[in-house]
Design a protein around this motif. Structure first.
Motif, PDB file in Angstrom:
ATOM      1  N   UNK C  29     -33.605 -28.193  17.318  1.00 44.14           N
ATOM      2  CA  UNK C  29     -32.333 -28.583  17.935  1.00 44.14           C
ATOM      3  C   UNK C  29     -31.329 -28.969  16.858  1.00 44.14           C
ATOM      4  N   UNK C  30     -30.090 -28.542  17.039  1.00 42.68           N
ATOM      5  CA  UNK C  30     -29.015 -28.957  16.139  1.00 42.68           C
ATOM      6  C   UNK C  30     -28.418 -30.228  16.728  1.00 42.68           C
ATOM      7  N   UNK C  31     -28.643 -31.350  16.088  1.00 43.54           N
ATOM      8  CA  UNK C  31     -28.166 -32.615  16.649  1.00 43.54           C
ATOM      9  C   UNK C  31     -26.712 -32.874  16.263  1.00 43.54           C
ATOM     10  N   UNK C  32     -26.316 -32.407  15.073  1.00 48.94           N
ATOM     11  CA  UNK C  32     -24.904 -32.533  14.696  1.00 48.94           C
ATOM     12  C   UNK C  32     -24.595 -31.544  13.586  1.00 48.94           C
ATOM     13  N   UNK C  33     -23.304 -31.239  13.404  1.00 44.30           N
ATOM     14  CA  UNK C  33     -22.828 -30.338  12.338  1.00 44.30           C
ATOM     15  C   UNK C  33     -21.327 -30.522  12.267  1.00 44.30           C
ATOM     16  N   UNK C  34     -20.827 -30.916  11.110  1.00 52.60           N
ATOM     17  CA  UNK C  34     -19.411 -31.290  11.044  1.00 52.60           C
ATOM     18  C   UNK C  34     -18.647 -30.623   9.904  1.00 52.60           C
ATOM     19  N   UNK C  35     -19.163 -29.528   9.371  1.00 56.84           N
ATOM     20  CA  UNK C  35     -18.452 -28.825   8.301  1.00 56.84           C
ATOM     21  C   UNK C  35     -18.834 -29.315   6.911  1.00 56.84           C
ATOM     22  N   UNK C  36     -19.586 -30.389   6.856  1.00 50.96           N
ATOM     23  CA  UNK C  36     -19.984 -30.943   5.566  1.00 50.96           C
ATOM     24  C   UNK C  36     -21.453 -31.367   5.585  1.00 50.96           C
ATOM     25  N   UNK C  37     -21.916 -31.803   6.753  1.00 47.70           N
ATOM     26  CA  UNK C  37     -23.316 -32.196   6.914  1.00 47.70           C
ATOM     27  C   UNK C  37     -23.823 -31.619   8.237  1.00 47.70           C
ATOM     28  N   UNK C  66     -32.793 -23.026   7.172  1.00 47.75           N
ATOM     29  CA  UNK C  66     -32.018 -22.898   8.401  1.00 47.75           C
ATOM     30  C   UNK C  66     -30.934 -23.986   8.471  1.00 47.75           C
ATOM     31  N   UNK C  67     -31.279 -25.192   8.048  1.00 45.78           N
ATOM     32  CA  UNK C  67     -30.290 -26.283   8.065  1.00 45.78           C
ATOM     33  C   UNK C  67     -29.115 -25.964   7.141  1.00 45.78           C
ATOM     34  N   UNK C  68     -29.406 -25.381   5.975  1.00 44.63           N
ATOM     35  CA  UNK C  68     -28.327 -24.989   5.064  1.00 44.63           C
ATOM     36  C   UNK C  68     -27.426 -23.945   5.717  1.00 44.63           C
ATOM     37  N   UNK C  69     -28.029 -23.038   6.466  1.00 47.38           N
ATOM     38  CA  UNK C  69     -27.230 -21.997   7.121  1.00 47.38           C
ATOM     39  C   UNK C  69     -26.346 -22.619   8.208  1.00 47.38           C
ATOM     40  N   UNK C  70     -26.899 -23.582   8.935  1.00 46.85           N
ATOM     41  CA  UNK C  70     -26.130 -24.234  10.004  1.00 46.85           C
ATOM     42  C   UNK C  70     -24.944 -25.002   9.425  1.00 46.85           C
ATOM     43  N   UNK C  71     -25.164 -25.760   8.364  1.00 48.46           N
ATOM     44  CA  UNK C  71     -24.037 -26.525   7.818  1.00 48.46           C
ATOM     45  C   UNK C  71     -22.999 -25.580   7.222  1.00 48.46           C
ATOM     46  N   UNK C  72     -23.463 -24.471   6.650  1.00 48.14           N
ATOM     47  CA  UNK C  72     -22.521 -23.499   6.098  1.00 48.14           C
ATOM     48  C   UNK C  72     -21.699 -22.840   7.205  1.00 48.14           C
ATOM     49  N   UNK C  73     -22.359 -22.429   8.287  1.00 44.51           N
ATOM     50  CA  UNK C  73     -21.627 -21.847   9.422  1.00 44.51           C
ATOM     51  C   UNK C  73     -20.594 -22.830   9.960  1.00 44.51           C
ATOM     52  N   UNK C  74     -20.985 -24.089  10.047  1.00 48.86           N
ATOM     53  CA  UNK C  74     -20.034 -25.069  10.588  1.00 48.86           C
ATOM     54  C   UNK C  74     -18.838 -25.231   9.650  1.00 48.86           C
ATOM     55  N   UNK C  75     -19.055 -24.941   8.358  1.00 50.03           N
ATOM     56  CA  UNK C  75     -17.976 -25.081   7.381  1.00 50.03           C
ATOM     57  C   UNK C  75     -17.085 -23.847   7.292  1.00 50.03           C
TER      58      UNK C  75
END
Lengths: 142, 142, 142, 142
Positions: C29-37, C66-75
């Motif tokens: 689950x993605x609990x949060x993603x804000x463009x930086x974390x 996968x977490x790195x990809x999620x934070x990158x997508x959010x950014x």
């Protein structure tokens, strides 16, 4: 991979102008460079050592980083602005007392934007590496 | 993690004896060390730079390796034979021209045989690190 | 760094289409993603463990990547072709038995061509990371 | 380095008992292991791929980690509690569509407490590696 775009003499001349700090030419010699591999030799000096007689980590990291730059230059020609983006080093063994340090670098990938290579650091004539490095350079696009 | 086993003054005295090459005490200062983190400052000098004004990779790798040793000494006391087994560095940004380089080290793990830490390398007062290091030290068992 | 270019809901929708293998949405689950974390949670299952009860290396590496990809997508928004170029992981501790694994990712650098980040992997509510990752993604240029 | 302490058949039997998750024996085969090197083959399946047809990072990391364990077992015998402490991977190229992935592992150092190796990941019959790994295992002392 293609042939070398710079000979050893070309690389040395370029480095003396662009990299006077790293390459005074007194203690590090470029023994070969062919566009895919290179071999560097750093003459033994007491300054290399840390207590216990181990070759110091910074000596090995600096030599490996420089070897990667030399093999990259020989592959792509005189590009001054290539910069290291990542370097990973595993320290494996103490070197032989009083011996030169050798750096055998090899390109694993030469892309348009990134070059990746590995460097074996050797002490004197022993075949067992004292350290192993992988490193990535970012290549500026024109 | 436990409290510091050596104060900054203790660490400095130990290093002046055991590591005269790395720590002449002229350009690198230990600003703090508490058994879990440390902060080092390397005074700016032209010798740090490579062409283009970037702080050189070897300067940053040597400072980070030294910062890891300082935080480890502050955590475990005067152990001369701890050696780096792995160091990984990502180069992130050019530094600020003419600025000191700071190394903020932090232990991620302090085991009986291995210590792992990370080091942020900073330029002047900018909060954005110019490089990030993770590193492992092997601790000799008695 | 800028604000997020995709919300958590946007990232999830993108991943369900582009990455059905990695993101079935059942156990991660993605609990949060804000463009930086970003913060991801992987629900505990026996399949995560290797003998001795340690969370397996591949589980942690896959989650961190996968977490790195999620934070990158959010950014940077919906860029399907970003690829990992380097990943370095230090394994630090066994996790807590039966606990979820959390991945806290943070961008260290967001450049035009490369993004570098770090990921702390945590077990349950313990503050001591079980592993630490740094990773580089190459961002395609249009 | 010494001769193998376990044959391929010994290693397989040990892994089926100790590592049933990692080694079901259906898709990964140990082609050779001699105490210093090993060669593993993972049969191609669609599950390996991420969008764009690249072999996924987690597939390659898991296979490389497993190859390091196999070569280590062949070198030191049936030691169940050896654990990875560090793994560094550089992703180099897309693989060949529909091809098996091969992992060629080699020990760089076999110490009493730490073993360091490198793994080349190859796709089908191409000599150019799709990824390169260095990794460290911690060996329990009796």
């Amino acid at each position: 991979m293609a042939l070398a775009k710079m000979s050893v003499a070309d690389v040395e001349q370029f480095l003396r102008v662009e990299f006077p700090q790293a390459f005074s030419g007194d203690d590090i010699m470029i023994e070969s460079a062919d566009g895919q591999t290179c071999l560097l030799r750093q003459r033994f000096s007491e300054k290399m050592l840390r207590p216990g007689g181990t070759v110091s980590g910074p000596t090995l990291m600096a030599l490996a980083d420089f070897a990667m730059y030399v093999v990259l230059l020989s592959a792509i020609g005189p590009v001054g602005l290539a910069v290291t983006t990542n370097l990973n080093i595993n320290f494996l063994r103490k070197g032989q007392p009083g011996q030169d340090v050798l750096a055998e670098a090899r390109l694993l990938k030469l892309g348009k934007r990134l070059a990746v290579g590995e460097v074996k650091l050797l002490s004197g004539t022993s075949p067992d590496p004292i350290a192993h490095v992988t490193s990535t350079y970012s290549i500026p696009t024109v």
